[in-house]
Design a protein around this motif. Structure first.
Motif, short mmCIF file in Angstrom:
data_model
loop_
_atom_site.label_atom_id
_atom_site.label_comp_id
_atom_site.label_asym_id
_atom_site.label_seq_id
_atom_site.Cartn_x
_atom_site.Cartn_y
_atom_site.Cartn_z
N THR A 1 0.83 -1.21 0.00
CA THR A 1 0.00 0.00 0.00
C THR A 1 0.86 1.26 0.00
O THR A 1 0.63 2.17 -0.80
N GLN A 2 1.86 1.32 0.86
CA GLN A 2 2.71 2.51 0.93
C GLN A 2 3.50 2.70 -0.36
O GLN A 2 3.60 3.81 -0.87
N LYS A 3 4.05 1.63 -0.88
CA LYS A 3 4.85 1.69 -2.11
C LYS A 3 4.05 2.25 -3.27
O LYS A 3 4.59 2.89 -4.17
N ASN A 4 2.74 2.05 -3.23
CA ASN A 4 1.87 2.48 -4.33
C ASN A 4 1.06 3.72 -3.99
O ASN A 4 0.01 3.97 -4.58
N GLY A 5 1.53 4.50 -3.03
CA GLY A 5 0.99 5.83 -2.82
C GLY A 5 -0.09 5.99 -1.78
O GLY A 5 -0.67 7.07 -1.66
N LEU A 6 -0.40 4.93 -1.00
CA LEU A 6 -1.41 5.07 0.05
C LEU A 6 -0.71 5.21 1.40
O LEU A 6 0.03 4.32 1.82
N ASP A 7 -0.93 6.33 2.07
CA ASP A 7 -0.31 6.55 3.38
C ASP A 7 -0.74 5.43 4.32
O ASP A 7 -1.95 5.18 4.50
N LYS B 1 -8.00 3.15 -6.81
CA LYS B 1 -7.63 3.61 -8.15
C LYS B 1 -8.75 3.42 -9.17
O LYS B 1 -8.66 3.89 -10.30
N ASP C 1 0.71 -4.71 -8.86
CA ASP C 1 2.02 -4.20 -8.47
C ASP C 1 3.06 -5.09 -9.15
O ASP C 1 3.43 -6.14 -8.63
#
Length: 199
Positions: free
Chosen positions: A24-30, A176, A182
């Motif tokens: 999740t973090q790697k793909n832009g979700l805090d 999205k 991913d």
């Protein structure tokens, strides 16, 4: 931290929780993660984890934590979650810390065989485990359960990590608005790690 604007909260810092947080973090979700370090991995030695020939479980955990930290996950080591409550906008996460209140849109439960939070949240159970589908979503919308929480006997690190990734990918697809994958290529590694990547 009294109110978090994190999109995703992950409760549990074993292979399932760390895998979910990484995706999740790697793909832009805090992402905020709560880890009390009670994982069974400290009793393990890995010979059956694809891509790892032989590694002590505690050493594996150290590497996995460094990996999620490198992507900027807000990892709260030693902060136990005491309750997860559904709200109109998602979930409120309460922890044992004095200012431990977090508001998030999605929650991923990765607490091993401890299913108390899932039960108090109102997740449906089947045969004493949390009832989920292949996306790992529970009967409570936008709440996910992983690993030993959803399996009677198949308690394996590699399965748990896959469960965490499945939950994360479903959340990414929802946010999205399309099926999300991913999938990285060598050029991505160069962009992410720049000079760290060996040529």
């Amino acid at each position: 931290m009294s109110e978090s604007d994190a999109t995703v909260a992950v409760v549990g810092g074993g292979p399932a929780g760390l895998s979910a947080a990484l995706f999740t973090q790697k793909n832009g979700l805090d992402t905020v993660l709560f880890d009390t370090d009670e994982t069974w991995m400290h009793k393990a030695h890995l010979f059956n984890y694809l891509g790892i020939g032989s590694q002590d479980g505690s050493a594996f955990m150290e590497t996995a934590r460094e990996q999620v930290d490198s992507f900027g996950v807000d990892r709260n080591q030693g902060e136990a979650v005491t309750s997860v409550t559904e709200t109109d906008d998602g979930f409120d996460i309460e922890t044992e810390a004095d200012d431990g209140t977090y508001a998030v849109e999605y929650v991923i439960l990765a607490t091993g065989a401890n299913r108390d939070l899932a039960e108090s949240l109102g997740c449906e159970f089947e045969e004493d485990v949390v009832d989920v589908g292949v996306t790992m979503e529970t009967s409570v919308e936008n709440a996910y359960a992983t690993g030993a929480m959803v399996r009677v006997d198949e308690w394996q690190a590699v399965i748990s990590a896959g469960d965490g990734a499945a939950a994360a990918l479903n959340i990414l697809s929802k946010t999205k608005g399309e099926n999300y994958h991913d999938f990285d290529v060598p050029a991505d590694a160069t962009n992410v790690f720049e000079s760290v990547v060996a040529e």
